[in-house]
Design a protein around this motif. Structure first.
Motif, PDB file in Angstrom:
ATOM      1  N   PRO A  82       0.835  -1.201   0.000  1.00 55.62           N
ATOM      2  CA  PRO A  82       0.000   0.000   0.000  1.00 55.62           C
ATOM      3  C   PRO A  82       0.871   1.253   0.000  1.00 55.62           C
ATOM      4  CG  PRO A  82      -0.109  -1.113   2.120  1.00 55.62           C
ATOM      5  CD  PRO A  82       0.615  -2.033   1.205  1.00 55.62           C
ATOM      6  N   PRO A  83       0.506   2.267  -0.785  1.00 54.56           N
ATOM      7  CA  PRO A  83       1.328   3.490  -0.897  1.00 54.56           C
ATOM      8  C   PRO A  83       1.665   4.127   0.433  1.00 54.56           C
ATOM      9  CG  PRO A  83      -0.415   3.492  -2.538  1.00 54.56           C
ATOM     10  CD  PRO A  83      -0.679   2.323  -1.646  1.00 54.56           C
ATOM     11  N   GLU A  84       0.727   4.070   1.385  1.00 57.64           N
ATOM     12  CA  GLU A  84       0.971   4.746   2.664  1.00 57.64           C
ATOM     13  C   GLU A  84       2.104   4.091   3.458  1.00 57.64           C
ATOM     14  OE1 GLU A  84      -2.630   1.995   3.091  1.00 57.64           O
ATOM     15  OE2 GLU A  84      -1.906   3.511   1.671  1.00 57.64           O
ATOM     16  N   SER A  85       2.494   2.882   3.078  1.00 63.73           N
ATOM     17  CA  SER A  85       3.579   2.208   3.802  1.00 63.73           C
ATOM     18  C   SER A  85       4.945   2.447   3.166  1.00 63.73           C
ATOM     19  CB  SER A  85       3.310   0.703   3.861  1.00 63.73           C
ATOM     20  OG  SER A  85       3.440   0.123   2.567  1.00 63.73           O
ATOM     21  N   LEU A  86       4.966   3.170   2.054  1.00 61.20           N
ATOM     22  CA  LEU A  86       6.210   3.357   1.306  1.00 61.20           C
ATOM     23  C   LEU A  86       6.855   4.697   1.653  1.00 61.20           C
ATOM     24  CD1 LEU A  86       4.978   2.108  -2.180  1.00 61.20           C
ATOM     25  CD2 LEU A  86       6.108   0.793  -0.374  1.00 61.20           C
ATOM     26  N   PRO A  87       8.159   4.720   1.859  1.00 60.74           N
ATOM     27  CA  PRO A  87       8.823   5.955   2.295  1.00 60.74           C
ATOM     28  C   PRO A  87       8.904   7.029   1.214  1.00 60.74           C
ATOM     29  CG  PRO A  87      10.440   4.225   1.911  1.00 60.74           C
ATOM     30  CD  PRO A  87       9.095   3.580   1.815  1.00 60.74           C
ATOM     31  N   TYR A  88       8.760   6.621  -0.044  1.00 62.91           N
ATOM     32  CA  TYR A  88       8.914   7.605  -1.115  1.00 62.91           C
ATOM     33  C   TYR A  88       7.601   7.931  -1.835  1.00 62.91           C
ATOM     34  CZ  TYR A  88      13.772   6.199  -0.452  1.00 62.91           C
ATOM     35  OH  TYR A  88      15.004   5.924   0.098  1.00 62.91           O
ATOM     36  N   SER A  89       6.491   7.449  -1.329  1.00 63.23           N
ATOM     37  CA  SER A  89       5.219   7.618  -2.026  1.00 63.23           C
ATOM     38  C   SER A  89       4.683   9.045  -1.965  1.00 63.23           C
ATOM     39  CB  SER A  89       4.167   6.660  -1.466  1.00 63.23           C
ATOM     40  OG  SER A  89       3.928   6.940  -0.086  1.00 63.23           O
ATOM     41  N   ASN A  90       5.238   9.860  -1.078  1.00 62.36           N
ATOM     42  CA  ASN A  90       4.744  11.240  -0.976  1.00 62.36           C
ATOM     43  C   ASN A  90       5.492  12.200  -1.885  1.00 62.36           C
ATOM     44  OD1 ASN A  90       7.152  11.074   0.376  1.00 62.36           O
ATOM     45  ND2 ASN A  90       6.504  12.307   2.148  1.00 62.36           N
ATOM     46  N   ILE A  91       6.420  11.690  -2.698  1.00 60.86           N
ATOM     47  CA  ILE A  91       7.107  12.545  -3.672  1.00 60.86           C
ATOM     48  C   ILE A  91       6.159  12.817  -4.832  1.00 60.86           C
ATOM     49  CG2 ILE A  91       9.036  12.709  -5.276  1.00 60.86           C
ATOM     50  CD1 ILE A  91      10.626  10.903  -3.422  1.00 60.86           C
ATOM     51  N   THR A  92       5.955  14.086  -5.166  1.00 62.93           N
ATOM     52  CA  THR A  92       5.060  14.458  -6.260  1.00 62.93           C
ATOM     53  C   THR A  92       5.859  15.126  -7.372  1.00 62.93           C
ATOM     54  OG1 THR A  92       4.587  16.688  -5.452  1.00 62.93           O
ATOM     55  CG2 THR A  92       3.268  14.872  -4.538  1.00 62.93           C
ATOM     56  N   SER A  93       5.190  15.387  -8.482  1.00 60.20           N
ATOM     57  CA  SER A  93       5.860  16.071  -9.593  1.00 60.20           C
ATOM     58  C   SER A  93       6.316  17.469  -9.185  1.00 60.20           C
ATOM     59  CB  SER A  93       4.921  16.151 -10.804  1.00 60.20           C
ATOM     60  OG  SER A  93       3.723  16.835 -10.464  1.00 60.20           O
ATOM     61  N   ALA A  94       5.612  18.082  -8.261  1.00 58.98           N
ATOM     62  CA  ALA A  94       6.001  19.418  -7.801  1.00 58.98           C
ATOM     63  C   ALA A  94       7.358  19.397  -7.101  1.00 58.98           C
ATOM     64  CB  ALA A  94       4.936  19.976  -6.859  1.00 58.98           C
ATOM     65  N   ASP A  95       7.735  18.231  -6.565  1.00 62.15           N
ATOM     66  CA  ASP A  95       9.026  18.115  -5.897  1.00 62.15           C
ATOM     67  C   ASP A  95      10.183  18.036  -6.888  1.00 62.15           C
ATOM     68  OD1 ASP A  95       8.026  17.971  -3.191  1.00 62.15           O
ATOM     69  OD2 ASP A  95       7.274  15.987  -3.707  1.00 62.15           O
ATOM     70  N   ASN A  96       9.867  17.855  -8.164  1.00 59.23           N
ATOM     71  CA  ASN A  96      10.910  17.701  -9.176  1.00 59.23           C
ATOM     72  C   ASN A  96      11.088  18.939 -10.043  1.00 59.23           C
ATOM     73  OD1 ASN A  96      11.531  15.019  -8.508  1.00 59.23           O
ATOM     74  ND2 ASN A  96       9.737  14.296  -9.620  1.00 59.23           N
TER      75      ASN A  96
END
Length: 582
Positions: free
Chosen positions: A213-227
């Motif tokens: 599940p995405p909520e368990s992943l450490p990098y799932s909160n990276i969005t396109s705005a972060d790039n």
């Protein structure tokens, strides 16, 4: 991600050398490890992304023979030159490795147990997966003739340690897939070899968190705005600053002081995004060309500009709308926009947007319209009626696939790619004659460049006025991704198949530089290139030379700051600049 390219740049003419870190195995290894560890992240369980060092191994050109050449390499050269970077990145935890097109010591790299098993698995304890370069698996039988059939070739590759195929071109996907199935069905490919490959592939997917599940992943909160944000642009600027190399500075011409009130910026790379990026690149949302950077740093009123030449010939400009007519006889060209990036000729549905475009000179940053934000194709039709009789250089510049016809004659074409390219042809045109125009262009993604261009008859020097006004000249010259890169259908003086045939500047740019120096004004040369250039004449006659490479989205800002003396351009050359190939 199929990166980094950690091949060794041994021959300065190799087109893909610009993707590498240079000719030094130690430097390449250190840069490769930093790339891999930065990309994959530091979480003990999950990967942020999966790195793929390539092309394993002994792959350093030339491009036109890469599908069939067998490289004979000494054990010393293999261990001392070609393997250190792969050893370092594998032992640093790279998630995958890409095997190369070429053969090594009689066996195709993707079916060479000495590479894939002895070194990669046993010596370096690599536990990721191996992917073929695109089309390399079929090369085993088709071009290397290592096996009689494709099924035998696929079996040899998988048994030797290749785990997944990249098929290319697209129509080859089913062929290579079916060859693997037939190899298994005929008993050429044992079940345990298939299971081993599948296990490695699913291990990679598990490490990427694809089944959690995405909520368990450490990098799932990276969005396109972060790039695409200001901190990242500042990092791009820092990187560009640190790559600048000052090659010459006679009589302290640099930094440019207040005595130089007007700066003439001349050259094909001055106001072009392409030489900021090289190839295999994303498209930045706010690229700063050298011209834009100089105007920003020194002020618009103090900078004048002229193209001077194209990369390999006369300067070209967008064809103005007043010589174009649409299908109704009105100014501009009839434009039909289709959903999907398939060529317009293959579109079987009606266009989603039809309009008249005044001319073709677009820099699409977010698609063509709110309805077509990405993945579209265009067909332009109409006529071109020149006002002068003479020999025109005419063509099309585009980021992706295109075809351009004038009076039903194919003027230029290009297949899918990720770098802009220009296709030109010299034609004699008559004043007042209406020539039919048809252009079909594909645009995958959201951003790209398209331009219908020409050079009017005559040898006019578009830079004469700028030079006359100037106190100092900045010549921005060099190469671009449309000249050097992966296996390209290009054969012009100095370039063939993606590689270079000499190390000199293109002759058109050499002549331009000679003319600028002949003006008697001080000349600063800014080089933008991915491979070494023989700059003997420039070294003898220009006052200063700054090597800027392909410096990225903030490259223009960094060049301007270097010329102004805002920082010391103290980078170093990672490859030898030869005087000639003799």
């Amino acid at each position: 991600m199929w990166s980094p390219n950690i091949n060794i740049f041994r021959d300065p003419r190799w087109g893909r050398g610009q993707e590498t870190y240079g000719e030094d195995p130690f430097l390449t290894a250190q840069m490769g490890v930093a790339y891999v560890t930065g990309l994959q992240g530091n979480d003990p369980k999950y990967l942020k992304a999966l790195a793929t060092p390539k092309h394993f191994a002994v792959h350093s050109g030339p491009e036109p023979t890469r599908h069939s050449v067998d490289i004979k390499v000494s054990e010393h050269d293999l261990e001392d030159t070609y393997l250190p970077a792969f050893r370092a990145t594998a032992m640093a935890g790279a998630g995958s490795v890409m095997c190369a097109y070429n053969a090594v010591d009689g066996k195709p790299a993707c079916a060479q147990p000495m590479l894939l098993e002895e070194h990669l698995r046993k010596d370096w304890h690599f536990n990721g997966y191996v992917v073929s370069d695109c089309g390399a698996a079929s090369d085993i039988s088709r071009n290397h003739h290592y096996t009689t059939t494709m099924e035998q070739g696929m079996a040899a590759a998988v048994k030797s340690g290749m785990d997944i195929i990249c098929a290319w071109p697209a129509e080859q996907i089913a062929t290579e897939r079916d060859a693997v199935l037939k190899a298994a069905q005929k008993g050429l490919l044992p079940k345990e070899d298939i299971d081993r490959a599948v296990k490695r592939l699913f291990t990679a997917r598990i490490k990427l968190g694809m089944f959690d599940p995405p909520e368990s992943l450490p990098y799932s909160n990276i969005t396109s705005a972060d790039n695409d944000n200001e901190p990242h642009r500042q990092l791009a600027l820092q990187a560009a600053r640190e790559t600048m190399v000052l090659l010459k500075n006679s009589d302290n011409l640099l930094p440019l002081g207040k005595k130089y009130k007007t700066i003439a910026v001349v050259g094909p790379n001055a106001d072009s995004v392409d030489p900021l990026l090289g190839n295999y690149n994303g498209t930045p949302s706010h690229p700063v060309t050298v011209l834009a950077g100089l105007r920003q740093r020194f002020g618009d009123a103090n900078v004048v500009y002229a193209q001077g030449s194209s990369l390999t010939g006369l300067p070209v400009e967008a064809i103005p709308g007043d010589v174009l007519k649409n299908n109704s006889g009105q100014p501009g060209l009839t434009a039909e926009y289709f959903k999907g990036a398939r060529p317009a000729a293959e579109q079987h549905e009606s266009p989603v947007m039809a309009r008249t475009d005044p001319n073709i000179d677009f820099n699409w940053g977010h698609g063509a319209s709110p309805e077509l934000k990405e993945d579209f194709s265009v067909r332009w039709t109409g006529t071109l009626t020149p006002s002068l009789t003479g020999d025109y250089l005419i063509g099309f510049n585009g980021t992706d696939a295109f075809h351009f016809w004038l009076d039903n004659q194919l003027i230029g074409e290009s297949g899918p790619s990720d770098t802009s390219k220009t296709r030109l042809k010299t034609l004699h045109l008559e004043a007042g004659h209406a020539y039919s125009v048809k252009i079909e262009c594909s645009q995958p993604g959201t951003s790209g460049l398209v331009k219908l261009v020409w050079h009017l008859p005559g040898e006019k020097r578009d830079y004469a006025d700028a030079v006359e006004k100037a106190d100092v000249i900045v010549a921005v010259i060099g190469l671009a991704g449309e000249l050097e890169g992966e296996e390209m259908p290009i054969t012009i003086e100095g370039f063939a198949g993606g590689d270079r045939t000499s190390v000199e500047l293109p002759r058109a740019q050499e002549r331009l530089l000679e003319s600028l120096v002949a003006s008697g004004k001080p000349v600063v040369v800014v080089l933008m290139n991915g491979s070494a250039l023989g700059i003997n004449w420039a070294d003898q006659h220009a006052g200063a030379i700054l090597e800027a490479w392909y410096p990225g989205e903030e490259g223009g800002t960094a060049v301007a700051e270097a010329l102004a003396g805002d920082f010391s351009p103290a980078g170093r050359l990672p490859l030898t600049f030869y005087k000639s190939v003799d």
